[in-house]
Design a protein around this motif. Sequence first.
Motif, PDB file in Angstrom:
ATOM      1  N   GLY A   1      40.128   6.806  39.324  1.00 32.11           N
ATOM      2  CA  GLY A   1      39.830   5.608  38.582  1.00 32.11           C
ATOM      3  C   GLY A   1      40.184   5.646  37.112  1.00 32.11           C
ATOM      4  O   GLY A   1      39.967   4.672  36.405  1.00 32.11           O
TER       5      GLY A   1
ATOM      6  N   ALA B   1      35.739   2.811  32.443  1.00 30.14           N
ATOM      7  CA  ALA B   1      36.139   2.860  33.842  1.00 30.14           C
ATOM      8  C   ALA B   1      36.682   4.240  34.187  1.00 30.14           C
ATOM      9  O   ALA B   1      37.540   4.778  33.479  1.00 30.14           O
ATOM     10  N   GLY B   2      36.171   4.832  35.256  1.00 31.57           N
ATOM     11  CA  GLY B   2      36.621   6.152  35.675  1.00 31.57           C
ATOM     12  C   GLY B   2      35.715   7.265  35.226  1.00 31.57           C
ATOM     13  O   GLY B   2      35.733   8.350  35.811  1.00 31.57           O
ATOM     14  N   LEU B   3      34.915   7.044  34.206  1.00 33.57           N
ATOM     15  CA  LEU B   3      33.917   8.031  33.782  1.00 33.57           C
ATOM     16  C   LEU B   3      32.582   7.611  34.380  1.00 33.57           C
ATOM     17  O   LEU B   3      31.780   6.924  33.751  1.00 33.57           O
ATOM     18  N   GLU B   4      32.352   8.021  35.602  1.00 33.32           N
ATOM     19  CA  GLU B   4      31.180   7.563  36.341  1.00 33.32           C
ATOM     20  C   GLU B   4      29.966   8.410  35.998  1.00 33.32           C
ATOM     21  O   GLU B   4      29.400   9.098  36.838  1.00 33.32           O
ATOM     22  N   CYS B   5      29.556   8.370  34.763  1.00 33.66           N
ATOM     23  CA  CYS B   5      28.363   9.089  34.346  1.00 33.66           C
ATOM     24  C   CYS B   5      27.766   8.358  33.153  1.00 33.66           C
ATOM     25  O   CYS B   5      28.451   7.619  32.453  1.00 33.66           O
TER      26      CYS B   5
ATOM     27  N   TRP C   1      32.481  16.638  35.914  1.00 38.55           N
ATOM     28  CA  TRP C   1      33.122  16.740  34.618  1.00 38.55           C
ATOM     29  C   TRP C   1      32.811  18.025  33.871  1.00 38.55           C
ATOM     30  O   TRP C   1      33.542  18.391  32.951  1.00 38.55           O
TER      31      TRP C   1
ATOM     32  N   ARG D   1      22.821   2.685  30.737  1.00 44.70           N
ATOM     33  CA  ARG D   1      22.356   3.908  31.416  1.00 44.70           C
ATOM     34  C   ARG D   1      22.279   5.075  30.452  1.00 44.70           C
ATOM     35  O   ARG D   1      21.345   5.880  30.502  1.00 44.70           O
TER      36      ARG D   1
ATOM     37  N   GLU E   1      30.575   1.424  28.572  1.00 41.03           N
ATOM     38  CA  GLU E   1      31.006   2.217  29.719  1.00 41.03           C
ATOM     39  C   GLU E   1      32.529   2.218  29.816  1.00 41.03           C
ATOM     40  O   GLU E   1      33.195   1.262  29.411  1.00 41.03           O
TER      41      GLU E   1
END
Length: 707
Positions: free
Chosen positions: A143, A535-539, A473, A509, A533
């Motif tokens: 992503g 995109a692609g850094l799902e944290c 990560w 978050r 946020e």
Amino acid sequence: MTGISGVSGVVEADVVVVGGGPVGLVVACELAVRGVRVVVLESEVVVSERPRATTVHARAVQCLVRRGYLGGLVEWGTGGGSLLDGDRIGVPGLGYGEDSGLSGDADGMPDGAGVPGRGCGEGSGLSDGVGAGRDGAGVLGAGLGAGLGSGGGGVGFHFGGLGGLVVSAPGLEPVAVLKCGQEVLERHFEERARGLGVRVLRGCRVVGVRQWRGGVVVTARGAFGSVVCRGLFVVGADGARSVVREQGGFESQVYPATVSALAGDVRVEGGALRVGWHRTERGWIVVKEGVGGRLRLRTVNCVGPCAWWRVEPTLEELRREVSWIAGREVVLGEPLWLSRFSDFSRVASSYRRGRVFLAGDAAHVHFPVGGQGLSTGLLDAVDLGWKLAFAVRGWAGEGLLDSYDVERRPAAQRVIAHTRAQVALMRPGPEVEPLRALFVELLAGGGEAGVLASMVSAQDTVLPARGRGRGYWEGRFLPNVELVTGEGCTDVIALLGGGQPLLLLFGARGAGGGFEEQARGWAGLVRVVHCEEVAGLECAALLVRPDGYVAWASGWEGPAGVLEAYFGAPRHPHTDTPASTPAPAPVRASASVPTPASAPTPTWTTAPTATPSRMPVLTSTPAPAQASSSAPASAQTSAAALASSLTPSAAPVLASAPPSPSASTAAPAFSSAPVLAQASTVAPVLAQVQMGVWVRGPVGVLGGGVS
């Protein structure tokens, strides 16, 4: 240039760096920018103009740009774009014949540079845009492709003398391969170091290195006499024949030479040799355009090592070697310089012995295929520099200094393994042809070539995690992404320019996860950044080290444990009133050294400083220092700050040091990550290719290459 003239008998500093090449100077910069007093001892009076390394690979470029050390040399946002000087790459799969157009770098092997934005150059046999659309090329993690951009056209490279390799980097990163002479980098880094207040003493040849419980003593000699440098630590960046390594009592793992090689800039009469790579049944001749009508020649004789490798080569020896490999008489004349090298390889068994550290060629040497030596050393420098600075300043957690060896020695061992594999591929003879044919297919096959490209450029590096859990990560390199904050748009490169660790909080978050509250004990040291946020850094949150690697990612546990592991105990409980937010642009630290017991929370301010850099400083109230006749003033407080990390077993007295009844002579027991086993074949590389192709995820590459 400042030589030894004007130097008093004793120079006091926090850290003594032996070796004023690019590696030693980057270490000095990383120390000085954080307020550590540094002296650099260099044996050469002026920067050598003799051709040396010319290649800096992607991960080293990315780290150096994040620390602000390549200003004026590269631009970023080009994603594998232009080089300072480029070379055409030959037709992949056809070897390197007389018309290939490939040239060799100053390390002795070709670095094949493609034309930016045009795949691998006209006439290369590769279609436009190779690398941009390749599976995973330039895409970091699922992503992230859209958010980062693709890797542009990529840079044509080679593996073991075989073309087809394409090294790329994400679109918002600097060039994938920087072509820049080592002498240019050395001058550039020295100017930066001097601007930060580093004392560079040229014409000083180090003759003695010893350590004791309170610090180190380094003795050097020059044309105007001797100088004694006293400090807390010494860094040996003094090359393959390192005095620091020898006198520091470091053991090494050695791989004896199996080939011999010569190099030189000479005139070739009658157009007997064309530019390119020439492979015969006896070895290789690499020809590149030189200066003043000369050609730069390199020979690789695969029959065996040279028995008289300590003897300076002559023009007649080079002429005989070129003629023998070519199978015909070649007349040479008017040499500018001559040298010899081989595939002898060595890696120190540990990069640290108490207060003594090794970096660059002092720690590791290998066959100069692929131009990876300088890049590996520069990555050593960035890793060691910030950690040592934090230790001197009293901000280091237990084991932070030992993590330098854990992270960097396996990287060097891996470079040695795959350069030895490339030597195996380069050997003449019919028994090697099937192996070379196999690698031609791998290089043309897509994903396999991406694994090799990421390995050569060090973009596949994943560091050991320091937390109890491990998210995706943690230990990986954070690519340069655009970040939208309350103060406007920025990116990772800009935020890391000040040298602080970053706690990035993404969206609601991140803001509501309690992460900032847990980090308040390190307020002023760690910069907290709220951003939208990505995109692609799902944290929800990431803790990013000064070198760009992720120390912690949300999902397993809070950041407090990792913060303490890296930066020591909190300066005050996280339940206290929040400390003031750090200034947007963290800047240089002062030379005061707080102790862990009484150190105040550092606050990044913009107070003026008298250093030549005219940069603002980090102001804090240091703990009172007690007088001592045996160490510099700043060393008094620093020694107390380092008490936890310099236990008796971690600070051995070297053979050259005076005996001390309270010091242990046992070598420190350092832990290390697994490294590749010794090999003289391509088996380790083939295994990595297979893993990279068939096992997605953990073997994925960050920073460009294969996802």
